[in-house]
Design a protein around this motif. Structure first.
Motif, mmCIF file in Angstrom:
data_model
loop_
_atom_site.group_PDB
_atom_site.id
_atom_site.type_symbol
_atom_site.label_atom_id
_atom_site.label_comp_id
_atom_site.label_asym_id
_atom_site.label_seq_id
_atom_site.Cartn_x
_atom_site.Cartn_y
_atom_site.Cartn_z
ATOM 1 N N LEU A 113 -3.515 -31.398 33.746
ATOM 2 C CA LEU A 113 -3.661 -31.485 32.235
ATOM 3 C C LEU A 113 -4.353 -30.103 31.295
ATOM 4 O O LEU A 113 -5.050 -29.581 32.225
ATOM 5 N N VAL A 114 -3.753 -29.990 30.353
ATOM 6 C CA VAL A 114 -4.397 -28.647 29.472
ATOM 7 C C VAL A 114 -4.857 -29.299 28.235
ATOM 8 O O VAL A 114 -4.176 -29.964 27.433
ATOM 9 N N VAL A 115 -6.226 -28.826 28.003
ATOM 10 C CA VAL A 115 -6.672 -29.174 26.647
ATOM 11 C C VAL A 115 -7.223 -27.862 25.873
ATOM 12 O O VAL A 115 -7.607 -26.919 26.425
ATOM 13 N N THR A 116 -7.067 -27.893 24.610
ATOM 14 C CA THR A 116 -7.501 -26.850 23.946
ATOM 15 C C THR A 116 -7.883 -27.213 22.506
ATOM 16 O O THR A 116 -7.928 -28.467 22.246
ATOM 17 N N THR A 117 -8.495 -26.223 21.756
ATOM 18 C CA THR A 117 -8.820 -26.554 20.290
ATOM 19 C C THR A 117 -7.725 -26.952 19.431
ATOM 20 O O THR A 117 -6.579 -26.431 19.541
ATOM 21 N N TYR A 131 -9.897 -20.881 23.622
ATOM 22 C CA TYR A 131 -10.334 -21.479 24.514
ATOM 23 C C TYR A 131 -9.478 -22.662 25.126
ATOM 24 O O TYR A 131 -8.826 -23.475 24.022
ATOM 25 N N TRP A 132 -9.291 -22.647 26.471
ATOM 26 C CA TRP A 132 -8.511 -23.545 27.128
ATOM 27 C C TRP A 132 -9.305 -24.081 28.331
ATOM 28 O O TRP A 132 -9.663 -23.425 29.151
ATOM 29 N N ILE A 133 -8.737 -25.498 28.730
ATOM 30 C CA ILE A 133 -9.173 -26.127 29.783
ATOM 31 C C ILE A 133 -8.054 -26.648 30.753
ATOM 32 O O ILE A 133 -7.101 -27.225 29.965
ATOM 33 N N MET A 168 -11.022 -25.976 35.294
ATOM 34 C CA MET A 168 -10.813 -24.386 35.008
ATOM 35 C C MET A 168 -10.736 -24.157 33.591
ATOM 36 O O MET A 168 -10.190 -25.020 32.638
ATOM 37 N N GLU A 169 -11.734 -23.319 33.110
ATOM 38 C CA GLU A 169 -11.757 -22.799 31.729
ATOM 39 C C GLU A 169 -11.592 -21.429 31.557
ATOM 40 O O GLU A 169 -11.793 -20.427 32.399
#
Length: 254
Positions: A113-117, A131-133, A168-169
């Protein structure tokens, strides 16, 4: 009384007449000879087989040499130049691609999965593009706002990551919302290449070797930091670590 000619005069006249006759004869012979020569020169010469046979080898015309064929030079065509390999990110078939144009592009395993602002102008939400997780499993329920990036970055507890999991960030350091990590003041422990094109310094952030950080600059000179957490360490026999290596190879900032 008739006057008689002297014998001497008569003899002299006879000699003179004889001399003139001889001169006339000589002149006539000369003119005839010249006329004959002129006719002989003007008349074409007819060569009979006997005449040709009587000529000496030096008199017979030499045959013109046959033209020699110009040898054809066969040139071996030069091989086409081998293009230099262009550094660039790896491409992994069947992996989804995430892209934030102008900032970052990468591929990840299908179940990651990808999470970002968030970018939602209708709710007055603007992404900081900084910023990405990436996570191997669902570990969060919401997304950080630009103002909370400093509170989120590099704070995830190892206990909150499932076994064999990866957290991972990716942080763009020149953003106004990005904090400056303290580990950049320490000495790196090595280097690797990100995306087959960016040389990154490697930092070990955990005594047990479960947290690593990578610091590098992209082709535009922008600084980036990647922090990875792996509760079971970075053993390459771990399939998730192998997938992480694949993700790092696909990163591109062009």
């Amino acid at each position: 009384m008739e006057r008689r000619s002297s014998p001497v005069v008569i003899i002299g006249l006879g000699c003179l007449a004889l001399l003139l006759l001889v001169a006339a004869g000589a002149l006539g012979g000369l003119l005839g000879f010249l006329a004959f020569r002129a006719r002989e020169s003007a008349a074409p010469t007819t060569l009979t087989p006997t005449t040709v046979a009587q000529r000496t080898p030096s008199e017979q015309p030499e045959p013109s040499p046959a033209p020699r064929p110009t040898p054809t030079v066969l040139r071996t065509p030069a091989p086409p130049p081998t293009p230099e390999p262009t550094p660039g990110p790896a491409v992994i078939p069947d992996w989804p691609t995430y892209e934030d144009p102008g900032y970052v592009r990468f591929q990840h395993p299908p179940l990651w999965l990808v999470v970002t602002t968030p970018e939602a102008p209708e709710y007055n939400l603007r992404s900081c593009h900084c910023y990405w997780i990436l996570m191997s499993e669902q570990m969060v329920q919401n997304s950080p706002s630009p103002e909370s990036v400093a509170d989120w970055f590099d704070t995830k507890s190892l206990d909150g990551i499932p076994p064999d999991g990866i957290w991972m960030e990716i942080l763009r350091l020149d953003s106004e919302y990005a904090p400056r990590p303290d580990f950049l003041d320490s000495k790196p422990q090595g280097s690797i290449v990100i995306g087959n094109q960016y040389e990154a310094k490697v930092y070990q952030l955990d005594p047990t070797g479960r947290i690593r950080a990578y610091h590098y600059r992209d082709g535009q000179g922008r600084p980036w930091v990647i922090v990875v957490r792996a509760p079971d360490g970075f053993d390459r026999a771990n399939p998730q670590v192998q997938r992480l290596t694949g993700v790092l190879a696909t990163i591109d900032h062009r």
